[in-house]
Scaffold this active site. Structure first.
Site, PDB file in Angstrom:
ATOM      1  N   VAL A 163       0.829  -1.207   0.000  1.00  0.00           N
ATOM      2  CA  VAL A 163       0.000   0.000   0.000  1.00  0.00           C
ATOM      3  C   VAL A 163       0.862   1.256   0.000  1.00  0.00           C
ATOM      4  O   VAL A 163       0.650   2.179  -0.793  1.00  0.00           O
ATOM      5  CB  VAL A 163      -0.950   0.006   1.212  1.00  0.00           C
ATOM      6  N   ARG A 185      13.425  -2.027   6.249  1.00  0.00           N
ATOM      7  CA  ARG A 185      14.558  -2.527   5.477  1.00  0.00           C
ATOM      8  C   ARG A 185      14.956  -1.480   4.431  1.00  0.00           C
ATOM      9  O   ARG A 185      14.452  -1.493   3.303  1.00  0.00           O
ATOM     10  CB  ARG A 185      14.190  -3.851   4.815  1.00  0.00           C
ATOM     11  N   LYS A 209      -6.921  -0.832  10.841  1.00  0.00           N
ATOM     12  CA  LYS A 209      -8.190  -1.277  11.436  1.00  0.00           C
ATOM     13  C   LYS A 209      -8.000  -1.897  12.811  1.00  0.00           C
ATOM     14  O   LYS A 209      -8.820  -1.716  13.703  1.00  0.00           O
ATOM     15  CB  LYS A 209      -8.887  -2.271  10.500  1.00  0.00           C
ATOM     16  N   VAL A 253     -11.503   0.164   6.400  1.00  0.00           N
ATOM     17  CA  VAL A 253     -12.639  -0.739   6.175  1.00  0.00           C
ATOM     18  C   VAL A 253     -12.965  -0.774   4.688  1.00  0.00           C
ATOM     19  O   VAL A 253     -13.293   0.252   4.087  1.00  0.00           O
ATOM     20  CB  VAL A 253     -13.890  -0.284   6.954  1.00  0.00           C
ATOM     21  N   ILE A 263     -13.808   1.105  -1.240  1.00  0.00           N
ATOM     22  CA  ILE A 263     -15.253   1.353  -1.175  1.00  0.00           C
ATOM     23  C   ILE A 263     -15.523   2.532  -0.241  1.00  0.00           C
ATOM     24  O   ILE A 263     -15.158   2.478   0.935  1.00  0.00           O
ATOM     25  CB  ILE A 263     -16.000   0.109  -0.658  1.00  0.00           C
ATOM     26  N   GLY A 283      -2.772 -15.211  -4.004  1.00  0.00           N
ATOM     27  CA  GLY A 283      -2.386 -14.029  -3.251  1.00  0.00           C
ATOM     28  C   GLY A 283      -3.519 -13.376  -2.496  1.00  0.00           C
ATOM     29  O   GLY A 283      -3.336 -12.295  -1.915  1.00  0.00           O
ATOM     30  N   ASP A 313     -10.067 -10.150  11.276  1.00  0.00           N
ATOM     31  CA  ASP A 313     -10.049  -8.982  10.382  1.00  0.00           C
ATOM     32  C   ASP A 313     -11.440  -8.379  10.260  1.00  0.00           C
ATOM     33  O   ASP A 313     -11.632  -7.164  10.410  1.00  0.00           O
ATOM     34  CB  ASP A 313      -9.523  -9.406   9.003  1.00  0.00           C
ATOM     35  N   LYS A 334     -13.198  -4.594  11.677  1.00  0.00           N
ATOM     36  CA  LYS A 334     -13.974  -3.701  10.810  1.00  0.00           C
ATOM     37  C   LYS A 334     -15.395  -3.517  11.345  1.00  0.00           C
ATOM     38  O   LYS A 334     -15.953  -2.420  11.259  1.00  0.00           O
ATOM     39  CB  LYS A 334     -13.992  -4.262   9.385  1.00  0.00           C
TER      40      LYS A 334
END
Length: 430
Positions: free
Chosen positions: A17, A49, A107, A134, A138, A189, A203, A207
């Site tokens: 990200v 790193r 989150k 979240v 969207i 992935g 997770d 949220k």
């Protein structure tokens, strides 16, 4: 009129990200400046790193001193995309203390200790934005926080984890078992090397805590959210759902009680009718269904994870935070004025689908029905099948409190004629 002094942005984290955020900030610099009303530039990028090659990232911006970068007095906005509780919490707090606003996708931290972050933002006059926390790209946090601020939200029902939705979609569409579908998600992935946070519902629960807090203007922590994963879902459960005209989804559900005096927040697998809009959400997509008094029913749909979608949400928040810096304004803070209690799972009222392994002999159905009646759980339908000494009962109930259903199941397990309770699943979205 565009002001000439650029706004300085500190980027904490440069993974999937963070690197995309840095790339967009560089390639779209002119557009961002026009939208904000001032140039915006990276002051530094904190990484663990520093020797790692990061395409499109100026090595001169890279530092391992995240604390020093977050505390720089010339930094206007800190973007935190490292995740976890610490050191993220300390870095964000330090940023507020030095007058910066914060954009975060964290989150876990918001669900664990959001009030502390909001209080620090309020105390030091900064903004806290977290659209990316979240459902990634969207637009969901801002509509709940701002667009629906004049409405009364009663229920939020959604698919907020792409990994689990992909797994369940594969189990339904290909007939794969849970393990096989998980392996495919990992190969593509969609799932991490350690998928626990996704498949066990952690997770989605984080949220759900954030969504419940926004929707009901009350503080909801991760510990308040009832959580169940999907590791026990079988091909038989998927088949039973199909026979009922349903599909199975891992849902985050936040509800206001009928009397308006409490709320509930929960994450668990559930059967939903094929006619419900969420039933058509396939692959790794997310969707959230919001029900409110004035607006009625709203649905938000799109990619809920990934570098580019999450970066899109981060950049949207960055523009908002920078605009406020230019205009000397502030965005919305925490809204927790209702202070509603979070009711336990036992108070939740819904329907249930129960599969029982029973002895294949007369009178079993009557015994089972008696147990349901003794605990005030009304039976809607029963399907019975048996062969070669084995028998199964599939019971679908009317709406009942979760506590009553739990007591019913315990009593069923004590019957000599019930060899096992194969599965229990809630039925939602009707």
């Amino acid at each position: 009129m565009m002001r000439t002094r650029p706004l300085k942005v500190a980027l904490l984290g440069c993974g999937v990200v963070g690197s995309e955020v840095a790339r967009i900030m560089t390639t779209h610099a002119e557009d961002l400046a026009a939208r904000i009303g001032a140039p915006v530039e990276l002051a530094g990028i904190a990484v663990r790193r520093p020797d790692r090659v990061r395409e499109g990232v100026d090595p001169a911006l890279v530092t391992t001193d995240a604390a020093g970068l977050a505390a720089r007095e010339d930094v206007d906005v800190v973007v935190e995309v490292i995740g976890g509780i610490e050191p993220a919490r300390g870095l964000i707090t330090r940023a507020f203390e030095n007058g910066a606003s914060v954009v975060t996708a964290n989150k876990a931290l918001l669900a664990e200790d959001g009030p502390t972050l909001h209080e620090a933002a309020e105390k030091h006059g900064g903004d806290l934005f977290y659209e990316a926390a979240v459902a990634a790209a969207i637009p969901l946090v801002r509509p709940l926080r701002e667009s629906l601020a004049g409405d009364k939200v009663n229920r939020v029902l959604g698919i907020v984890n792409g990994t689990t939705n992909f797994i369940l979609d594969r189990m339904e569409s290909t007939g794969a078992g849970y393990g096989e579908a998980l392996d495919e998600a990992m190969a593509l992935g969609y799932a991490e090397a350690d998928p626990t946070a996704d498949v066990e519902g952690f997770d989605a629960a984080a949220k759900a805590a954030i969504l419940a807090g926004l929707a009901f203007h009350t503080r909801v922590r991760l510990d308040d959210v009832h959580r169940e994963g999907l590791t026990e879902i079988t091909a038989g459960d998927i088949a039973s759902a199909k026979r009922m005209g349903c599909t199975v989804k891992l849902l985050a559900i936040c509800e206001r009680s009928a009397d308006g005096r409490s709320v509930t927040a929960r994450v668990h697998p559930a059967m939903i009718p094929l006619s419900h809009p969420l039933a058509s959400v396939r692959e790794a997509y997310n969707a959230v269904f919001v029900e409110s008094d004035a607006a009625g029913q709203l649905m938000f749909y799109g990619p809920g994870a990934g570098g580019s979608p999450t970066a899109s949400a981060v950049l949207g928040d960055l523009v908002a935070a920078c605009r406020n810096k230019v205009n000397g304004a502030r965005g919305p803070g925490e809204s927790a004025y209702t202070q509603l209690p979070v009711s336990p799972m036992g108070d939740v009222v819904t329907r249930y689908h129960i599969s029982l392994d029973v002895a294949d002999k007369p009178g079993v159905l009557a015994q089972v029905a008696t147990v349901f009646a003794e605990h005030d759980v009304s039976i809607d339908t029963v399907r019975q099948q048996g062969k070669d000494g084995e028998a199964w009962l599939v019971v679908v109930t009317h709406r009942a409190p979760d506590a009553a259903l739990t007591a019913t199941v315990e009593a069923l397990r004590n019957l000599d004629t019930v060899r096992g309770v194969a599965s229990i699943m809630r039925v939602e979205g009707e």
